[in-house]
Design a protein around this motif. Structure first.
Motif, PDB file in Angstrom:
ATOM      1  N   SER A 122      43.908   8.264  49.896  1.00 60.28           N
ATOM      2  CA  SER A 122      43.233   9.425  49.731  1.00 60.28           C
ATOM      3  C   SER A 122      43.838  10.323  48.664  1.00 60.28           C
ATOM      4  O   SER A 122      43.305  11.570  48.401  1.00 60.28           O
ATOM      5  CB  SER A 122      42.697   9.962  50.901  1.00 60.28           C
ATOM      6  N   LEU A 123      45.163   9.956  48.490  1.00 53.28           N
ATOM      7  CA  LEU A 123      46.114  11.044  47.775  1.00 53.28           C
ATOM      8  C   LEU A 123      46.551  10.525  46.478  1.00 53.28           C
ATOM      9  O   LEU A 123      46.365   9.237  46.147  1.00 53.28           O
ATOM     10  CB  LEU A 123      47.415  11.314  48.601  1.00 53.28           C
ATOM     11  N   GLU A 124      46.545  11.335  45.511  1.00 56.66           N
ATOM     12  CA  GLU A 124      47.159  11.055  44.190  1.00 56.66           C
ATOM     13  C   GLU A 124      48.121  12.072  43.497  1.00 56.66           C
ATOM     14  O   GLU A 124      47.701  13.259  43.899  1.00 56.66           O
ATOM     15  CB  GLU A 124      45.747  11.263  42.923  1.00 56.66           C
ATOM     16  N   ALA A 125      49.325  11.643  43.039  1.00 55.02           N
ATOM     17  CA  ALA A 125      50.225  12.599  42.730  1.00 55.02           C
ATOM     18  C   ALA A 125      49.543  13.517  41.582  1.00 55.02           C
ATOM     19  O   ALA A 125      48.756  13.017  40.781  1.00 55.02           O
ATOM     20  CB  ALA A 125      51.228  11.761  41.881  1.00 55.02           C
ATOM     21  N   ALA A 126      49.708  14.629  41.767  1.00 53.90           N
ATOM     22  CA  ALA A 126      49.212  15.996  40.777  1.00 53.90           C
ATOM     23  C   ALA A 126      50.226  16.187  39.729  1.00 53.90           C
ATOM     24  O   ALA A 126      51.211  16.172  39.794  1.00 53.90           O
ATOM     25  CB  ALA A 126      49.051  17.096  41.707  1.00 53.90           C
ATOM     26  N   VAL A 183      50.120  16.794  45.538  1.00 47.72           N
ATOM     27  CA  VAL A 183      49.008  15.834  45.502  1.00 47.72           C
ATOM     28  C   VAL A 183      47.643  16.255  45.499  1.00 47.72           C
ATOM     29  O   VAL A 183      47.283  17.381  45.579  1.00 47.72           O
ATOM     30  CB  VAL A 183      49.158  15.055  46.726  1.00 47.72           C
ATOM     31  N   THR A 184      46.486  15.651  44.966  1.00 50.36           N
ATOM     32  CA  THR A 184      45.289  15.692  44.742  1.00 50.36           C
ATOM     33  C   THR A 184      44.469  15.036  45.769  1.00 50.36           C
ATOM     34  O   THR A 184      44.757  13.926  45.684  1.00 50.36           O
ATOM     35  CB  THR A 184      44.923  15.727  43.501  1.00 50.36           C
ATOM     36  N   LEU A 185      43.807  15.622  46.722  1.00 45.55           N
ATOM     37  CA  LEU A 185      43.072  15.080  47.733  1.00 45.55           C
ATOM     38  C   LEU A 185      41.723  14.498  47.149  1.00 45.55           C
ATOM     39  O   LEU A 185      40.942  15.309  46.319  1.00 45.55           O
ATOM     40  CB  LEU A 185      42.819  15.876  48.931  1.00 45.55           C
ATOM     41  N   HIS A 186      41.361  13.147  47.614  1.00 45.38           N
ATOM     42  CA  HIS A 186      40.070  12.620  47.011  1.00 45.38           C
ATOM     43  C   HIS A 186      39.458  11.974  48.477  1.00 45.38           C
ATOM     44  O   HIS A 186      39.814  10.922  48.682  1.00 45.38           O
ATOM     45  CB  HIS A 186      40.278  11.310  45.859  1.00 45.38           C
ATOM     46  N   GLU A 235      36.587  19.176  52.940  1.00 52.01           N
ATOM     47  CA  GLU A 235      36.134  20.445  52.379  1.00 52.01           C
ATOM     48  C   GLU A 235      37.217  20.687  51.120  1.00 52.01           C
ATOM     49  O   GLU A 235      37.058  21.438  50.367  1.00 52.01           O
ATOM     50  CB  GLU A 235      36.177  21.655  53.322  1.00 52.01           C
ATOM     51  N   TYR A 236      38.275  19.998  50.982  1.00 49.84           N
ATOM     52  CA  TYR A 236      39.342  19.986  50.220  1.00 49.84           C
ATOM     53  C   TYR A 236      39.233  19.042  49.144  1.00 49.84           C
ATOM     54  O   TYR A 236      40.153  19.016  48.477  1.00 49.84           O
ATOM     55  CB  TYR A 236      40.821  20.032  50.798  1.00 49.84           C
ATOM     56  N   ASP A 237      37.931  18.262  49.024  1.00 51.69           N
ATOM     57  CA  ASP A 237      38.214  17.283  47.966  1.00 51.69           C
ATOM     58  C   ASP A 237      38.453  17.718  46.616  1.00 51.69           C
ATOM     59  O   ASP A 237      37.866  18.662  46.004  1.00 51.69           O
ATOM     60  CB  ASP A 237      36.789  16.472  48.283  1.00 51.69           C
ATOM     61  N   GLY A 238      39.139  16.927  45.965  1.00 53.54           N
ATOM     62  CA  GLY A 238      39.513  17.377  44.443  1.00 53.54           C
ATOM     63  C   GLY A 238      40.496  18.455  44.519  1.00 53.54           C
ATOM     64  O   GLY A 238      40.932  18.880  43.331  1.00 53.54           O
TER      65      GLY A 238
END
Length: 75
Positions: free
Chosen positions: A54-58, A9-12, A17-20
């Motif tokens: 806040s998550l998106e499948a990577a 997953v990609t964090l948004h 501090e892990y954004d993106g």
């Protein structure tokens, strides 16, 4: 979209501090309101209590599956 353990997953979250960054879901917790929150492990740490929105499948999931198929074909 609900995520499962070991999903990439990609964090948004602009406050993290892990954004993106892309990581893996390591734990799923259910809140008292019935919503899921996730623990996401990154290369250099982890973020806990991340809401689903806040998550998106990577794309990494697709790359990993393709690499696994290529390895099986070579065997």
């Amino acid at each position: 979209m609900a995520f499962e353990e070991d999903d990439a997953v990609t964090l948004h979250d602009e406050h993290s501090e892990y954004d993106g960054e892309t990581g893996r879901v390591t734990q799923i917790m259910e809140t008292m309101f019935g919503d899921a929150t996730y623990t996401v492990e990154f290369e250099d740490g982890r973020e806990q209590g991340v809401p689903e929105d806040s998550l998106e499948a990577a794309e990494e999931d697709l790359a990993d599956e393709q690499a696994d198929e290529d390895e099986e074909a070579d065997a």
